[in-house]
Write a protein that holds these residues in place. Structure first.
Motif, short mmCIF file in Angstrom:
data_model
loop_
_atom_site.label_atom_id
_atom_site.label_comp_id
_atom_site.label_asym_id
_atom_site.label_seq_id
_atom_site.Cartn_x
_atom_site.Cartn_y
_atom_site.Cartn_z
N ASP A 49 -24.46 -26.55 -17.09
CA ASP A 49 -25.76 -26.90 -17.46
C ASP A 49 -26.31 -27.94 -16.40
O ASP A 49 -27.30 -28.69 -16.65
N HIS A 50 -25.57 -28.18 -15.43
CA HIS A 50 -25.71 -29.35 -14.27
C HIS A 50 -27.48 -29.14 -13.77
O HIS A 50 -28.08 -30.24 -13.70
N PRO A 51 -27.63 -27.80 -13.54
CA PRO A 51 -28.92 -27.65 -12.92
C PRO A 51 -30.35 -28.03 -13.89
O PRO A 51 -31.13 -29.01 -13.61
N ARG A 52 -29.72 -27.94 -15.30
CA ARG A 52 -30.89 -28.31 -16.28
C ARG A 52 -30.91 -29.94 -16.61
O ARG A 52 -31.84 -30.32 -16.69
N PHE A 53 -29.54 -30.71 -16.23
CA PHE A 53 -29.52 -31.82 -16.22
C PHE A 53 -30.36 -32.64 -15.12
O PHE A 53 -31.09 -33.46 -15.34
N VAL A 54 -30.20 -31.98 -13.79
CA VAL A 54 -30.97 -32.64 -12.91
C VAL A 54 -32.46 -32.44 -13.06
O VAL A 54 -33.43 -33.30 -12.71
N ALA A 55 -32.78 -31.23 -13.68
CA ALA A 55 -34.14 -31.19 -14.01
C ALA A 55 -34.67 -32.10 -14.79
O ALA A 55 -35.79 -32.50 -14.59
N MET A 56 -33.93 -32.40 -15.87
CA MET A 56 -34.29 -33.39 -16.79
C MET A 56 -34.43 -34.84 -16.26
O MET A 56 -35.56 -35.46 -16.35
N TRP A 57 -33.40 -34.96 -15.27
CA TRP A 57 -33.59 -36.36 -14.46
C TRP A 57 -34.92 -36.12 -13.54
O TRP A 57 -35.66 -37.31 -13.78
N LEU A 58 -35.15 -35.15 -12.81
CA LEU A 58 -36.37 -35.24 -11.99
C LEU A 58 -37.73 -35.23 -12.92
O LEU A 58 -38.61 -36.11 -12.25
N ALA A 59 -37.73 -34.69 -13.96
CA ALA A 59 -38.98 -34.82 -14.86
C ALA A 59 -39.23 -36.01 -15.06
O ALA A 59 -40.28 -36.60 -15.23
N GLU A 60 -38.06 -36.85 -15.50
CA GLU A 60 -38.42 -38.26 -15.99
C GLU A 60 -38.71 -39.04 -15.01
O GLU A 60 -39.47 -40.02 -15.06
N VAL A 61 -38.27 -38.80 -13.78
CA VAL A 61 -38.43 -39.67 -12.75
C VAL A 61 -39.84 -39.47 -12.31
O VAL A 61 -40.53 -40.37 -11.79
N PHE A 62 -40.41 -38.24 -12.25
CA PHE A 62 -41.81 -38.11 -12.02
C PHE A 62 -42.79 -38.20 -13.08
O PHE A 62 -43.84 -37.57 -12.89
N GLY A 63 -42.53 -38.57 -13.96
CA GLY A 63 -43.32 -38.98 -14.95
C GLY A 63 -43.43 -38.11 -16.39
O GLY A 63 -44.32 -38.29 -17.33
N GLY A 64 -42.28 -37.39 -16.40
CA GLY A 64 -42.27 -36.61 -17.69
C GLY A 64 -41.43 -37.20 -18.92
O GLY A 64 -41.45 -38.39 -18.79
#
Length: 159
Positions: A49-64
């Protein structure tokens, strides 16, 4: 596009296409990583699930949504995954290069304003990751997840 910020300007998250865009980006990126001679050894045993976790991180960083903070523990958890890993500059640079290639392949917006903000965060974040990952590093253990905007680096004042 509907604005999804208080000032009527879309967040980078919304501009990029939301959570699905970041999930697609990280899927493309980690396929590239696992085929790369420099980064494959670093990520050979990553959680599925690492790619999904990184997607969650990036989404939050960029305003999600703050899903990474709520579900994964935010900055302290992310930091714990990098401590003592001794990331090298060639690894950082390859990570950055592959992420930029993945952004193109995944169809993230190519306009200069988005890409400048996107690359700005990736440069900032990967340089911190290198520094924080060194054996003698003593980074702050508690900090907020950075929130990146259009051409503005978020200020951080240690408490």
């Amino acid at each position: 596009m509907q604005p999804d910020s208080d000032n009527g300007i879309p967040t980078l998250y919304a501009w990029a296409g939301g959570g699905a865009a970041f999930e697609h980006l990280t899927d493309v990126f980690y396929r590239r990583v696992l085929a790369d001679d420099v980064l494959r050894p670093v990520f050979a045993h990553m959680h599925e699930d690492h790619p999904r976790f990184v997607a969650m991180w990036l989404a939050e960083v960029f305003g999600g949504p703050s899903a990474y903070t709520e579900q994964r523990g935010g900055y302290p958890h992310m930091l714990s995954k990098h401590l003592g890993r001794a990331i090298t500059e060639p690894q950082r640079r390859r990570w950055l290069d592959l992420m930029m290639d993945a952004a193109d392949e995944a169809g993230l917006p190519a306009d200069p304003e988005f890409r400048a903000a996107f690359v700005g965060y990736l440069e900032w974040g990967t340089r911190l990751a290198v520094s924080n990952s060194q054996p003698d590093a003593e980074p702050p253990r508690a900090a907020p997840v950075p929130h990146w905007g259009w051409g503005v680096a978020p200020p951080y004042t240690p408490s």
